[in-house]
Design a protein around this motif. Structure first.
Motif, PDB file in Angstrom:
ATOM      1  N   PHE A 275     -26.811  -2.115   3.410  1.00  0.00           N
ATOM      2  CA  PHE A 275     -26.586  -3.138   4.429  1.00  0.00           C
ATOM      3  C   PHE A 275     -27.715  -4.164   4.508  1.00  0.00           C
ATOM      4  O   PHE A 275     -27.543  -5.226   5.092  1.00  0.00           O
ATOM      5  CB  PHE A 275     -26.432  -2.492   5.810  1.00  0.00           C
ATOM      6  CG  PHE A 275     -25.272  -1.536   5.869  1.00  0.00           C
ATOM      7  CD1 PHE A 275     -23.977  -2.005   5.784  1.00  0.00           C
ATOM      8  CD2 PHE A 275     -25.481  -0.172   6.002  1.00  0.00           C
ATOM      9  CE1 PHE A 275     -22.896  -1.137   5.837  1.00  0.00           C
ATOM     10  CE2 PHE A 275     -24.410   0.702   6.049  1.00  0.00           C
ATOM     11  CZ  PHE A 275     -23.114   0.221   5.970  1.00  0.00           C
TER      12      PHE A 275
ATOM     13  N   PHE B 261     -11.060  -3.443   5.020  1.00  0.00           N
ATOM     14  CA  PHE B 261     -12.220  -3.044   5.822  1.00  0.00           C
ATOM     15  C   PHE B 261     -11.738  -2.638   7.222  1.00  0.00           C
ATOM     16  O   PHE B 261     -12.128  -1.602   7.765  1.00  0.00           O
ATOM     17  CB  PHE B 261     -13.239  -4.190   5.915  1.00  0.00           C
ATOM     18  CG  PHE B 261     -14.368  -3.912   6.863  1.00  0.00           C
ATOM     19  CD1 PHE B 261     -15.459  -3.155   6.474  1.00  0.00           C
ATOM     20  CD2 PHE B 261     -14.336  -4.384   8.176  1.00  0.00           C
ATOM     21  CE1 PHE B 261     -16.487  -2.860   7.361  1.00  0.00           C
ATOM     22  CE2 PHE B 261     -15.350  -4.093   9.075  1.00  0.00           C
ATOM     23  CZ  PHE B 261     -16.431  -3.331   8.663  1.00  0.00           C
TER      24      PHE B 261
ATOM     25  N   HIS C 286     -11.359   1.627   8.087  1.00  0.00           N
ATOM     26  CA  HIS C 286     -12.244   2.078   9.162  1.00  0.00           C
ATOM     27  C   HIS C 286     -11.450   2.392  10.438  1.00  0.00           C
ATOM     28  O   HIS C 286     -11.826   3.282  11.203  1.00  0.00           O
ATOM     29  CB  HIS C 286     -13.350   1.056   9.421  1.00  0.00           C
ATOM     30  CG  HIS C 286     -14.373   1.011   8.312  1.00  0.00           C
ATOM     31  ND1 HIS C 286     -14.252   0.205   7.212  1.00  0.00           N
ATOM     32  CD2 HIS C 286     -15.522   1.721   8.126  1.00  0.00           C
ATOM     33  CE1 HIS C 286     -15.280   0.402   6.398  1.00  0.00           C
ATOM     34  NE2 HIS C 286     -16.064   1.319   6.923  1.00  0.00           N
TER      35      HIS C 286
ATOM     36  N   HIS D  67     -21.429  -6.558  11.011  1.00  0.00           N
ATOM     37  CA  HIS D  67     -21.330  -5.168  10.592  1.00  0.00           C
ATOM     38  C   HIS D  67     -22.632  -4.643   9.983  1.00  0.00           C
ATOM     39  O   HIS D  67     -23.218  -3.667  10.466  1.00  0.00           O
ATOM     40  CB  HIS D  67     -20.179  -5.036   9.584  1.00  0.00           C
ATOM     41  CG  HIS D  67     -20.103  -3.703   8.942  1.00  0.00           C
ATOM     42  ND1 HIS D  67     -19.999  -3.538   7.578  1.00  0.00           N
ATOM     43  CD2 HIS D  67     -20.137  -2.454   9.461  1.00  0.00           C
ATOM     44  CE1 HIS D  67     -19.962  -2.249   7.311  1.00  0.00           C
ATOM     45  NE2 HIS D  67     -20.032  -1.578   8.422  1.00  0.00           N
TER      46      HIS D  67
ATOM     47  N   PHE E 206     -21.937   5.708  14.741  1.00  0.00           N
ATOM     48  CA  PHE E 206     -21.155   5.015  13.707  1.00  0.00           C
ATOM     49  C   PHE E 206     -19.776   4.646  14.250  1.00  0.00           C
ATOM     50  O   PHE E 206     -19.291   3.540  14.090  1.00  0.00           O
ATOM     51  CB  PHE E 206     -21.002   5.927  12.481  1.00  0.00           C
ATOM     52  CG  PHE E 206     -20.029   5.421  11.439  1.00  0.00           C
ATOM     53  CD1 PHE E 206     -20.457   4.640  10.376  1.00  0.00           C
ATOM     54  CD2 PHE E 206     -18.674   5.729  11.511  1.00  0.00           C
ATOM     55  CE1 PHE E 206     -19.564   4.174   9.421  1.00  0.00           C
ATOM     56  CE2 PHE E 206     -17.777   5.269  10.562  1.00  0.00           C
ATOM     57  CZ  PHE E 206     -18.221   4.491   9.516  1.00  0.00           C
TER      58      PHE E 206
ATOM     59  N   HIS F  64     -18.148   0.965  15.032  1.00  0.00           N
ATOM     60  CA  HIS F  64     -16.907   0.530  14.385  1.00  0.00           C
ATOM     61  C   HIS F  64     -15.785   0.307  15.390  1.00  0.00           C
ATOM     62  O   HIS F  64     -14.920  -0.537  15.178  1.00  0.00           O
ATOM     63  CB  HIS F  64     -16.512   1.508  13.270  1.00  0.00           C
ATOM     64  CG  HIS F  64     -17.173   1.123  11.988  1.00  0.00           C
ATOM     65  ND1 HIS F  64     -16.644   0.189  11.135  1.00  0.00           N
ATOM     66  CD2 HIS F  64     -18.364   1.479  11.461  1.00  0.00           C
ATOM     67  CE1 HIS F  64     -17.468   0.004  10.121  1.00  0.00           C
ATOM     68  NE2 HIS F  64     -18.526   0.779  10.296  1.00  0.00           N
TER      69      HIS F  64
HETATM   70 CU1  CUO Z   1     -18.067   1.692   6.256  1.00  0.00          CU
HETATM   71 CU2  CUO Z   1     -19.897   0.462   8.770  1.00  0.00          CU
HETATM   72  O1  CUO Z   1     -18.694   0.382   7.183  1.00  0.00           O
HETATM   73  O2  CUO Z   1     -19.849   1.481   7.241  1.00  0.00           O
END
Ligand code: CUO
Length: 718
Positions: A72, A232, A236, A368, A404, A408
């Protein structure tokens, strides 16, 4: 691709087909044929001996060897891309492998950066099709298994070996380390979810997903990733839905968004037990109720860890404004509409990837990635204590942290706001298909009562030796038996009527969601639809009149088998010989987690089945991937997770919006009243069934690695 670090400069590889070996006097090669596996092993001399090693100093300065590599962090990502570019240059496979070996053995290269770049290059190089890789948890066990357990496994193996010296070395090498992972269930109720958050299959899927759907994949060409912004969102979203099903099973409330604008702290603590065996440190930890503050650290060469909460809040406001007005602003001052076809893909790309594929990176930011980084340093935002980043900083380990799911959820709410407010609800003609009706659906599982699924525990051996020793001459074998969730195999039984006079191809979509919310009340569909997660999607051709489809759970096109991660070849699906395993094969929801855990007394879920016209809904070239019996000539490289991972370098196989038919709000007049049953009653091509998931907590099955004959070398296990 294991090999010695220093010392002997020869490196060993295994391919599943004949390598394209060319005559080259500068290299020494040796080929051996293993008649059993038809593998070919050969040795390549390092290019460093011929002064061919490229200058890696900029990469090594950006990501020092002892740093935790972060996907990231823009500077880390760029450095990994730079190494990948270097690895894409060699014209032949042998040159590529030589260069890869030489760069890996460079004493200053960061091992996790190297792995990321190497796997990325193998995904992109056409000449690397067929290259087998071990499971990522075998390559980097320190990212998946607590350090303490790795050390115990290592000690035990060494101890057994020395005890058995001069007696039966092969028995010593192959004896399992007999180490159990910690079960941490104490006062902290969040520990009850460790079996999900710390599952190696769950985390391995997430790592591979981000390896394939890299942030800056181009929109076209062989390296493009079709609808990556939308995926994405969708992949998620499924992670959260599945996690919430586990939370409800454990009596915990569903995930609450981590809203930077309203909350001043992170409620949940996280103390990782994993770290880096090469630098000997654990990831940073976080206390309960840690204040959310700006990060102001200068410990990366790029001085980029200056992340303000206000930036993320500002980007959020701009995204909501863009949704409200119906378009995003581009860098050149023009606009792009957030229309029904592309809107979610554009938003998913901006939120998830920022950077090059964003229409205006400086304006919409990188919510993100920088959100992950901001959280990963909350324990020490100004680096007063010289601590490492937390697990949220990497894709291998982020899913271990309770926050996490809250981060998300925060992003998922942006996508939901867009879909629910700007996209029209599906009209009846977008939902119904008069050609086929689903007369009934049910589940059969062994001797269980109809519509009952059973979960239990399984202990599976994981070999970690490769990640503990870099010495290819090492005979150390360290095995950790890991306990994980599993379920009894089952079948869907679907009765259909084909109202046409000819055979039709049906796309069968199967979802599941908890039947009751956290308060124990029956979900209304408008609330339940975001709790649905995908179980399977496949294609069958059915005759006119009545038909019965029996679908084995093990064939699910959402999941991949555990064995797909291992180095040994598995003939996993009956009648299908998946003989090649590439990096792409690691992407997929772990099959052992197909069914949520449920409860010991039995938890109620709703199973939803919908059929639509496969010839209209699916990309024609992809239909063969959804067939139960794959034609020999169309056999895929490995079992695919089509819905969560797509097909490498091809169009996403389903033309419908991802999550259809639950991805958007119901029509206004039925929103507050409809249940799932009310919904399916309107459309004959849908049906549902109440299902019980019972967890057999006392049952533990074991899958131990068979003792292998001593090969005398590690190369036969690579
Ligand atoms: Cu898969 Cu935040 O995206 O990790």
């Amino acid at each position: 691709y294991e090999g010695p670090r220093g010392g002997d400069k020869n490196v060993y590889y295994t391919f599943t087909d004949e390598p394209q070996m060319t005559e080259d006097a500068t290299r020494t090669r040796r080929a051996q044929t293993d008649p059993e596996t038809r593998r070919r092993e050969f040795i390549i001399r390092h290019p460093s001996q011929n002064n061919e090693l490229p200058d890696l100093s900029a990469i090594e300065a950006a990501v020092p060897r002892d740093a935790f590599f972060s996907y990231f962090l823009p500077s880390h990502y760029q450095a990994a891309n730079e190494l990948q570019r270097i690895l894409m240059k060699p014209k032949s496979r042998e040159d590529f492998m030589s260069l890869a070996a030489a760069t890996r053995d460079d004493e200053n290269i960061n091992p996790h950066l190297w792995t990321h770049s190497f796997l990325n290059a193998t995904l992109r190089r056409q000449d690397m099709r067929g290259f087998k890789i071990p499971a990522v948890w075998e390559i980097m066990p320190d990212q998946f298994i607590p350090m303490k357990i790795l050390k115990q496994a290592e000690r035990k193996s060494l101890h057994k070996k020395s005890k058995l010296k001069n007696k039966d070395p092969s028995a010593g090498q192959n004896a399992p380390a007999d180490v159990q992972p910690e079960v941490m269930i104490g006062e902290n109720p969040e520990h009850m979810l460790n079996y999900f958050r710390e599952d190696i299959g769950v985390n391995s899927h997430h790592y591979h997903w981000h390896l394939i759907y890299v942030k800056d994949a181009p929109p076209t060409g062989p390296e493009s990733r079709d609808r990556k912004g939308e995926l994405f969102y969708y992949m998620h979203h499924n992670l959260i839905a599945r996690y919430d099903a586990e939370r409800l099973a454990n009596g915990l409330p569903t995930t609450k968004s981590l809203d930077y604008g309203q909350q001043g702290f992170i409620q949940e603590a996280y103390f990782p037990k994993i770290g880096s065996v090469s630098n000997g440190t654990l990831y940073g930890s976080r206390q309960e109720k840690t204040p959310l503050t700006n990060v102001n650290r200068f410990d990366t060469p790029a001085a980029e860890l200056l992340i303000e909460l206000n930036d993320i809040f500002k980007w959020k406001q701009r995204l909501y404004e863009a949704i409200d007005v119906g378009y995003v602003i581009k860098l050149d001052g023009t606009t792009s509409p957030l229309d029904e076809e592309h809107g979610i893909d554009i938003l998913g790309d901006i939120v998830g990837n920022g950077g090059q594929t964003s229409p205006f990176p400086a304006y919409y930011g990188y919510m993100h990635g920088l959100g992950h980084m901001l959280i990963s340093y909350q324990q020490d935002p100004e680096n007063r204590y010289d601590t490492s980043m937390g697990v949220m900083g990497t894709t291998t380990s982020a899913m271990r942290d309770p926050v996490f799911y809250r981060l998300h959820k925060f992003m998922d709410e942006i996508f939901s706001y867009y879909k629910d407010n700007k996209l029209p609800p599906y009209a009846a003609n977008q939902l119904q298909w008069s050609s086929v009706s689903v007369d009934s659906v049910s589940i059969e599982s062994g001797n269980e009562k109809p519509n009952t699924l059973v979960t239990h525990w399984t202990e599976t051996d994981v070999e970690v030796s490769r990640g503990l020793s870099c010495n290819s001459k090492s005979t150390l074998v360290a095995i950790v038996p890991l306990k994980h969730l599993n379920h009894q195999a089952f079948q869907y039984k679907i009765l259909l009527t084909n109202n046409e006079r000819e055979r039709v191809s049906v796309a069968v979509r199967i979802f599941m969601a908890p039947r009751f919310n956290g308060s124990g009340r029956r979900y209304k569909l408008e609330q339940q639809r975001i709790a649905f997660f995908e179980m399977d999607k496949f294609v069958e051709t059915i005759n006119p009149g009545r038909n019965v489809i029996i679908r084995e759970s093990v064939k699910s096109t959402v999941t991949i088998p555990w064995s797909q991660g291992f180095s040994e070849l598995e003939h996993w699906l009956a009648g299908t010989d998946y003989s090649v395993q590439e990096a792409v094969c690691g992407c997929g929801w772990p099959h052992h987690f197909l069914v949520p855990r449920g409860t010991t007394e039995g938890m109620q879920f709703d199973l939803f089945v919908m059929v639509t016209n496969a010839d209209e809904d699916l990309i024609p070239s992809a239909i063969s991937h959804f067939l139960t019996n794959v034609p020999k000539e169309k056999k895929p490289k490995c079992k695919e997770s089509l819905s969560y991972c797509g097909i490498l370098s091809e169009r996403y196989p389903d033309i419908r919006p991802m999550g259809y038919p639950f991805d958007r709000s119901l029509a206004e007049k039925v929103k507050g009243t409809f249940t799932l049953e009310d919904f399916v009653a309107l459309y004959p091509n849908m049906n549902s069934k109440q299902v019980t998931i019972r967890h057999n907590n006392g049952k533990l099955t074991k899958i131990h690695k068979p003792t292998q004959p001593d090969s005398g070398s590690r190369i036969n296990r690579s």
